[in-house]
Design a protein around this motif. Structure first.
Motif, PDB file in Angstrom:
ATOM      1  N   ARG A  14      30.805  -8.833  19.742  1.00 42.04           N
ATOM      2  CA  ARG A  14      31.098  -9.307  21.102  1.00 42.04           C
ATOM      3  C   ARG A  14      32.146 -10.407  21.087  1.00 42.04           C
ATOM      4  NH1 ARG A  14      25.436  -9.412  21.410  1.00 42.04           N
ATOM      5  NH2 ARG A  14      25.437 -11.673  21.680  1.00 42.04           N
ATOM      6  N   ASN A  15      32.053 -11.324  20.143  1.00 43.36           N
ATOM      7  CA  ASN A  15      33.037 -12.408  20.061  1.00 43.36           C
ATOM      8  C   ASN A  15      34.414 -11.887  19.688  1.00 43.36           C
ATOM      9  OD1 ASN A  15      31.427 -14.545  20.871  1.00 43.36           O
ATOM     10  ND2 ASN A  15      30.564 -14.793  18.825  1.00 43.36           N
ATOM     11  N   VAL A  52      40.990 -15.885  34.750  1.00 42.37           N
ATOM     12  CA  VAL A  52      40.390 -14.706  34.140  1.00 42.37           C
ATOM     13  C   VAL A  52      39.019 -15.057  33.583  1.00 42.37           C
ATOM     14  CG1 VAL A  52      40.703 -12.871  32.438  1.00 42.37           C
ATOM     15  CG2 VAL A  52      42.708 -13.921  33.475  1.00 42.37           C
ATOM     16  N   GLY A  53      38.048 -14.168  33.803  1.00 43.05           N
ATOM     17  CA  GLY A  53      36.710 -14.322  33.246  1.00 43.05           C
ATOM     18  C   GLY A  53      36.308 -13.042  32.532  1.00 43.05           C
ATOM     19  N   PHE A  54      35.372 -13.152  31.602  1.00 36.63           N
ATOM     20  CA  PHE A  54      34.980 -12.008  30.775  1.00 36.63           C
ATOM     21  C   PHE A  54      33.477 -11.803  30.821  1.00 36.63           C
ATOM     22  CE2 PHE A  54      38.747 -14.016  29.090  1.00 36.63           C
ATOM     23  CZ  PHE A  54      39.627 -12.950  29.039  1.00 36.63           C
ATOM     24  N   ILE A  55      33.081 -10.523  30.851  1.00 37.45           N
ATOM     25  CA  ILE A  55      31.686 -10.131  30.753  1.00 37.45           C
ATOM     26  C   ILE A  55      31.594  -9.176  29.572  1.00 37.45           C
ATOM     27  CG2 ILE A  55      29.756  -8.961  31.863  1.00 37.45           C
ATOM     28  CD1 ILE A  55      31.153  -9.615  34.575  1.00 37.45           C
ATOM     29  N   VAL A  56      30.914  -9.618  28.522  1.00 38.34           N
ATOM     30  CA  VAL A  56      30.732  -8.780  27.329  1.00 38.34           C
ATOM     31  C   VAL A  56      29.233  -8.755  27.042  1.00 38.34           C
ATOM     32  CG1 VAL A  56      31.413  -8.363  24.949  1.00 38.34           C
ATOM     33  CG2 VAL A  56      33.001  -9.501  26.496  1.00 38.34           C
ATOM     34  N   PRO A  58      51.454 -15.055  36.762  1.00 38.46           N
ATOM     35  CA  PRO A  58      51.041 -16.451  36.565  1.00 38.46           C
ATOM     36  C   PRO A  58      50.218 -17.026  37.720  1.00 38.46           C
ATOM     37  CG  PRO A  58      53.357 -16.352  37.119  1.00 38.46           C
ATOM     38  CD  PRO A  58      52.886 -14.934  36.976  1.00 38.46           C
ATOM     39  N   THR A  59      50.387 -16.486  38.928  1.00 34.54           N
ATOM     40  CA  THR A  59      49.639 -16.998  40.074  1.00 34.54           C
ATOM     41  C   THR A  59      49.127 -15.847  40.927  1.00 34.54           C
ATOM     42  OG1 THR A  59      51.610 -17.103  41.468  1.00 34.54           O
ATOM     43  CG2 THR A  59      51.041 -19.104  40.242  1.00 34.54           C
ATOM     44  N   GLY A  60      48.094 -16.156  41.721  1.00 36.01           N
ATOM     45  CA  GLY A  60      47.704 -15.238  42.764  1.00 36.01           C
ATOM     46  C   GLY A  60      46.469 -14.390  42.573  1.00 36.01           C
ATOM     47  N   PHE A  61      45.820 -14.420  41.404  1.00 34.34           N
ATOM     48  CA  PHE A  61      44.683 -13.530  41.188  1.00 34.34           C
ATOM     49  C   PHE A  61      43.517 -14.234  40.508  1.00 34.34           C
ATOM     50  CE2 PHE A  61      48.365 -10.688  41.127  1.00 34.34           C
ATOM     51  CZ  PHE A  61      47.966  -9.712  42.019  1.00 34.34           C
ATOM     52  N   ASP A  62      42.304 -13.782  40.844  1.00 35.46           N
ATOM     53  CA  ASP A  62      41.120 -14.025  40.030  1.00 35.46           C
ATOM     54  C   ASP A  62      40.776 -12.676  39.434  1.00 35.46           C
ATOM     55  OD1 ASP A  62      40.858 -16.704  40.471  1.00 35.46           O
ATOM     56  OD2 ASP A  62      39.070 -16.569  41.729  1.00 35.46           O
ATOM     57  N   VAL A  63      40.576 -12.629  38.130  1.00 34.38           N
ATOM     58  CA  VAL A  63      40.339 -11.383  37.412  1.00 34.38           C
ATOM     59  C   VAL A  63      39.048 -11.517  36.619  1.00 34.38           C
ATOM     60  CG1 VAL A  63      41.246  -9.833  35.632  1.00 34.38           C
ATOM     61  CG2 VAL A  63      42.826 -10.963  37.203  1.00 34.38           C
ATOM     62  N   VAL A  64      38.199 -10.494  36.679  1.00 29.03           N
ATOM     63  CA  VAL A  64      37.009 -10.424  35.836  1.00 29.03           C
ATOM     64  C   VAL A  64      37.114  -9.138  35.030  1.00 29.03           C
ATOM     65  CG1 VAL A  64      34.503 -10.172  35.772  1.00 29.03           C
ATOM     66  CG2 VAL A  64      35.553 -11.790  37.357  1.00 29.03           C
ATOM     67  N   VAL A  78      36.478  -2.419  32.355  1.00 27.88           N
ATOM     68  CA  VAL A  78      36.562  -2.294  33.807  1.00 27.88           C
ATOM     69  C   VAL A  78      37.069  -3.648  34.286  1.00 27.88           C
ATOM     70  CG1 VAL A  78      35.301  -1.964  35.955  1.00 27.88           C
ATOM     71  CG2 VAL A  78      34.638  -0.684  33.915  1.00 27.88           C
ATOM     72  N   LEU A  79      38.097  -3.620  35.105  1.00 30.83           N
ATOM     73  CA  LEU A  79      38.721  -4.859  35.550  1.00 30.83           C
ATOM     74  C   LEU A  79      38.611  -4.969  37.066  1.00 30.83           C
ATOM     75  CD1 LEU A  79      41.739  -6.421  34.002  1.00 30.83           C
ATOM     76  CD2 LEU A  79      41.825  -6.119  36.457  1.00 30.83           C
TER      77      LEU A  79
END
Length: 122
Positions: free
Chosen positions: A57-58, A43-47, A76-82, A30-31
């Motif tokens: 998980r790794n 970009v950040g990750f939740i596992v 390259p620019t404009g977003f924060d994504v999790v 889910v993004l």
């Protein structure tokens, strides 16, 4: 590998992106994405443990991190994504994870741009 400038690191940034960002779900991920103007895309990750043991998980994180690094060429620019990995990600191939990640990212980017255009009209 993602550069330090391309990582979501603060809890507040994760929360803001998940709560107020556009959302797109696929079988393995889910993004969430939120527009940040001209700042570099981060970009950040939740596992979670529901994905599997630490080794699994790794592996999932490494694969998603590589997919994110490839997506920086397109955005390259404009977003924060999790990115939240779902339990099926543990058995997914690299290609399945990459496809789900890129599809969800394109969907979220479209939603964010549509929202921005609608707010400018009104």
């Amino acid at each position: 590998m993602l550069a330090v400038g391309n990582r979501v690191r603060k809890s507040a940034d994760f929360s803001h992106t998940v709560r107020s960002g556009a959302r797109s779900g696929r079988r393995n991920v889910v993004l969430y994405a939120v527009k940040t103007g001209e700042n570099p895309t981060r970009v950040g990750f939740i596992v979670a443990k529901s994905v599997g043991n630490a080794v699994t998980r790794n592996l999932v994180k490494r694969r998603l991190r590589e997919a994110a690094a490839q997506s920086l060429r397109e955005y390259p620019t404009g977003f924060d994504v999790v990115v939240r990995a779902l339990p099926p990600a543990a058995t997914a191939t690299w290609q399945e994870l990459r496809t789900d990640y890129m599809g969800a990212l394109r969907t979220c980017a479209g939603k964010v741009d549509r929202t921005r255009l609608l707010s400018q009209k009104g």
